[in-house]
Design a protein around this motif. Structure first.
Motif, PDB file in Angstrom:
ATOM      1  N   VAL A 348     -28.218 -15.793 -11.401  1.00 27.03           N
ATOM      2  CA  VAL A 348     -28.394 -14.428 -11.209  1.00 27.03           C
ATOM      3  C   VAL A 348     -27.137 -13.603 -12.045  1.00 27.03           C
ATOM      4  O   VAL A 348     -26.098 -14.104 -12.028  1.00 27.03           O
ATOM      5  N   THR A 349     -27.561 -12.441 -12.709  1.00 26.16           N
ATOM      6  CA  THR A 349     -26.737 -11.806 -13.272  1.00 26.16           C
ATOM      7  C   THR A 349     -26.568 -10.264 -12.767  1.00 26.16           C
ATOM      8  O   THR A 349     -27.251  -9.952 -11.857  1.00 26.16           O
ATOM      9  N   GLU A 350     -25.725  -9.514 -13.364  1.00 35.94           N
ATOM     10  CA  GLU A 350     -25.605  -8.185 -13.111  1.00 35.94           C
ATOM     11  C   GLU A 350     -26.995  -7.260 -13.124  1.00 35.94           C
ATOM     12  O   GLU A 350     -27.127  -6.393 -12.343  1.00 35.94           O
ATOM     13  N   ASP A 351     -27.671  -7.714 -14.302  1.00 31.80           N
ATOM     14  CA  ASP A 351     -28.899  -6.975 -14.336  1.00 31.80           C
ATOM     15  C   ASP A 351     -29.853  -7.332 -13.094  1.00 31.80           C
ATOM     16  O   ASP A 351     -30.651  -6.198 -12.751  1.00 31.80           O
ATOM     17  N   ASP A 352     -30.064  -8.545 -12.594  1.00 32.11           N
ATOM     18  CA  ASP A 352     -30.850  -8.870 -11.527  1.00 32.11           C
ATOM     19  C   ASP A 352     -30.590  -8.175 -10.220  1.00 32.11           C
ATOM     20  O   ASP A 352     -31.304  -7.714  -9.732  1.00 32.11           O
ATOM     21  N   ILE A 353     -29.023  -7.888 -10.088  1.00 32.23           N
ATOM     22  CA  ILE A 353     -28.616  -7.176  -8.809  1.00 32.23           C
ATOM     23  C   ILE A 353     -29.093  -5.638  -9.010  1.00 32.23           C
ATOM     24  O   ILE A 353     -29.582  -5.040  -8.179  1.00 32.23           O
ATOM     25  N   MET A 354     -28.928  -4.986 -10.259  1.00 28.73           N
ATOM     26  CA  MET A 354     -29.148  -3.631 -10.246  1.00 28.73           C
ATOM     27  C   MET A 354     -30.530  -3.286 -10.212  1.00 28.73           C
ATOM     28  O   MET A 354     -30.819  -2.142  -9.907  1.00 28.73           O
ATOM     29  N   ARG A 355     -31.406  -4.348 -10.767  1.00 32.32           N
ATOM     30  CA  ARG A 355     -32.897  -4.079 -10.458  1.00 32.32           C
ATOM     31  C   ARG A 355     -33.246  -3.921  -8.917  1.00 32.32           C
ATOM     32  O   ARG A 355     -34.103  -2.962  -8.841  1.00 32.32           O
ATOM     33  N   VAL A 356     -32.542  -4.419  -8.221  1.00 32.02           N
ATOM     34  CA  VAL A 356     -32.818  -4.299  -6.784  1.00 32.02           C
ATOM     35  C   VAL A 356     -32.243  -2.883  -6.353  1.00 32.02           C
ATOM     36  O   VAL A 356     -32.838  -1.935  -5.777  1.00 32.02           O
ATOM     37  N   ILE A 357     -31.074  -2.663  -6.654  1.00 31.66           N
ATOM     38  CA  ILE A 357     -30.467  -1.388  -6.384  1.00 31.66           C
ATOM     39  C   ILE A 357     -30.920  -0.174  -6.955  1.00 31.66           C
ATOM     40  O   ILE A 357     -31.283   0.806  -6.311  1.00 31.66           O
ATOM     41  N   VAL A 358     -31.340  -0.197  -8.171  1.00 30.37           N
ATOM     42  CA  VAL A 358     -32.099   1.088  -8.957  1.00 30.37           C
ATOM     43  C   VAL A 358     -33.445   1.046  -8.204  1.00 30.37           C
ATOM     44  O   VAL A 358     -34.013   2.405  -8.068  1.00 30.37           O
ATOM     45  N   ALA A 359     -33.944   0.210  -7.927  1.00 32.08           N
ATOM     46  CA  ALA A 359     -35.470   0.259  -7.274  1.00 32.08           C
ATOM     47  C   ALA A 359     -35.342   0.937  -6.004  1.00 32.08           C
ATOM     48  O   ALA A 359     -36.152   1.885  -5.712  1.00 32.08           O
ATOM     49  N   GLU A 360     -34.181   0.880  -5.153  1.00 35.09           N
ATOM     50  CA  GLU A 360     -34.213   1.444  -3.908  1.00 35.09           C
ATOM     51  C   GLU A 360     -33.765   2.753  -4.356  1.00 35.09           C
ATOM     52  O   GLU A 360     -34.188   3.743  -3.648  1.00 35.09           O
ATOM     53  N   ASP A 361     -32.933   3.296  -5.186  1.00 32.11           N
ATOM     54  CA  ASP A 361     -32.600   4.686  -5.530  1.00 32.11           C
ATOM     55  C   ASP A 361     -33.884   5.136  -6.032  1.00 32.11           C
ATOM     56  O   ASP A 361     -34.144   6.481  -5.610  1.00 32.11           O
ATOM     57  N   HIS A 362     -34.747   4.623  -6.643  1.00 27.88           N
ATOM     58  CA  HIS A 362     -36.012   5.221  -7.140  1.00 27.88           C
ATOM     59  C   HIS A 362     -37.098   5.704  -6.278  1.00 27.88           C
ATOM     60  O   HIS A 362     -37.601   6.511  -6.028  1.00 27.88           O
ATOM     61  N   ASP A 363     -37.069   4.553  -5.086  1.00 21.84           N
ATOM     62  CA  ASP A 363     -37.889   4.638  -3.918  1.00 21.84           C
ATOM     63  C   ASP A 363     -37.335   5.846  -2.997  1.00 21.84           C
ATOM     64  O   ASP A 363     -38.313   6.470  -2.366  1.00 21.84           O
ATOM     65  N   ALA A 364     -36.148   6.209  -3.096  1.00 25.12           N
ATOM     66  CA  ALA A 364     -35.601   7.132  -2.303  1.00 25.12           C
ATOM     67  C   ALA A 364     -35.749   8.575  -2.585  1.00 25.12           C
ATOM     68  O   ALA A 364     -35.539   9.604  -2.002  1.00 25.12           O
ATOM     69  N   VAL A 365     -35.986   8.596  -4.016  1.00 26.10           N
ATOM     70  CA  VAL A 365     -36.284   9.949  -4.556  1.00 26.10           C
ATOM     71  C   VAL A 365     -37.809  10.615  -4.346  1.00 26.10           C
ATOM     72  O   VAL A 365     -38.729   9.950  -4.004  1.00 26.10           O
TER      73      VAL A 365
END
Length: 365
Positions: A348-365
């Motif tokens: 797992v890399t930073e990109d894999d972690i960020m995909r989860v976090i960014v997806a959450e931010d997108h869902d919250a919009v």
């Protein structure tokens, strides 16, 4: 709890006696039905059993509150049954000890068939092996805290000195030291629920059933009581079946979660399985607002190692929650190895972690 399933707890003799061994089955439910209405026993197995709740009521005058439910609860597990109001979860938990008589099906508790128990054996089961904590505390207003906690032992016929000594141990265990002589009306709602929890623990049951015990409490008190249940589970290792309509509560407390709708099982899984792989749109809608980084583990975000990729970075267990792994992954300039013991499952890399976090931010919009 969901992060402490495999934790072994030392049990002291003044807290709990030896019970069924971890890894065994504490509760087994087989094809359980509870139908209310005329000729209810004719519904399971009939053509009408396939009807929707509304159509069944129109055609037969019956309501199937629990429909062909089957599951197992392992010894020492916290098993959460959740669903919206009217899903059948409270009826189901009451069927386990025949507070409500099932229409058909089997319930085995520690290997004993509850449906075949005599009244005396069933009474003994409720007094010694299984205790229930309700939403409404049901405390005796004219009795002190210590006497309320000792009440189950009194019903069981234990001598006063012995039951008060046991009750004092439990008073300390549930955080009521100093309130032994108080009366229920002198306590806050959270403290009253501690008395109810203490009363259940005093009889040293092998199984605790919770029927939405904290739903009437203020949010902060509710959180404190959830933490208290987690602490007691870690200390005592009791098998717990917990009913709730609150998904956050289910995810926080449960080793596994059974999701119900209209009396039927929709999905059974660990918290990360329910969030990461919902069984249908109903469950998907249920979990849509949950921060996935707080629930999903690395097995849901890892990828296969690429040819030639250097694999000497930090190592984390596959069941590490993404939120807890983020700092290690972000600080590493190499892929973090995801391990199951000594076996490499992926990276797992930073990109894999960020995909989860960014997806959450997108869902919250």
């Amino acid at each position: 709890m969901s992060q402490t399933t495999n934790q072994t707890t030392t049990q002291t003799t003044d807290q709990t006696t030896a019970g069924p061994m971890p890894g065994t089955t504490a509760v087994e439910v087989r094809d359980l039905w509870k139908v209310f209405g005329p000729k209810a026993s004719k519904i399971p197995g009939s053509a009408e059993a396939e009807l929707s709740r509304v159509d069944l009521m129109k055609k037969t005058g019956c309501t199937a509150a629990v429909r062909s439910v089957s599951f197992e609860v392992k010894t020492g597990e916290v098993f959460v049954i959740m669903g919206l109001s009217g899903s059948g979860k409270s009826t189901l938990v009451r069927c386990l000890t025949r507070l409500i008589e099932p229409t058909t099906g089997e319930v085995l508790i520690n290997g004993d068939d509850v449906s075949k128990m005599s009244e005396s054996k069933l009474r003994n089961l409720r007094r010694k092996s299984v205790a229930m904590v309700f939403q409404h505390f049901g405390l005796l207003p004219h009795r002190r805290v210590i006497d309320n906690i000792a009440y189950g032992l009194e019903v069981r016929g234990e001598k006063k000195a012995e039951r008060l000594a046991r009750a004092q141990v439990v008073v300390d265990l549930v955080g009521l030291t100093g309130f032994e002589t108080s009366y229920p009306e002198q306590l806050s709602g959270g403290m009253q629920q501690r008395v109810g929890l203490g009363r259940a623990l005093a009889v040293d049951p092998s199984i605790l059933l919770f029927d939405e015990p904290f739903s009437a409490l203020d949010p902060l008190i509710r959180r404190d009581m959830q933490n208290e249940v987690m602490r007691l589970h870690e200390d005592l290792g009791k098998t717990m079946v917990f009913i709730t309509h609150d998904l956050s509560e289910a995810l926080k407390l449960g080793d596994r979660i059974l999701n119900m709708r209209d009396g039927e099982v929709v999905q059974i899984g660990t918290p990360d399985e329910v969030v990461g792989s919902p069984a249908d749109e109903y469950v998907r809608d249920f979990v849509s607002d949950i921060p996935k980084a707080h629930v999903l583990t690395l097995k849901w975000v890892m990828r296969d190692a690429r040819p030639g990729e250097v694999l000497d970075g930090p190592a984390l267990s596959f069941n590490t929650i993404v939120q807890h792994a983020a700092r290690t992954v972000m600080d590493s300039d190499k892929p973090v190895r995801v391990m199951d013991g000594d076996t490499l499952l992926g990276v797992v890399t930073e990109d894999d972690i960020m995909r989860v976090i960014v997806a959450e931010d997108h869902d919250a919009v």
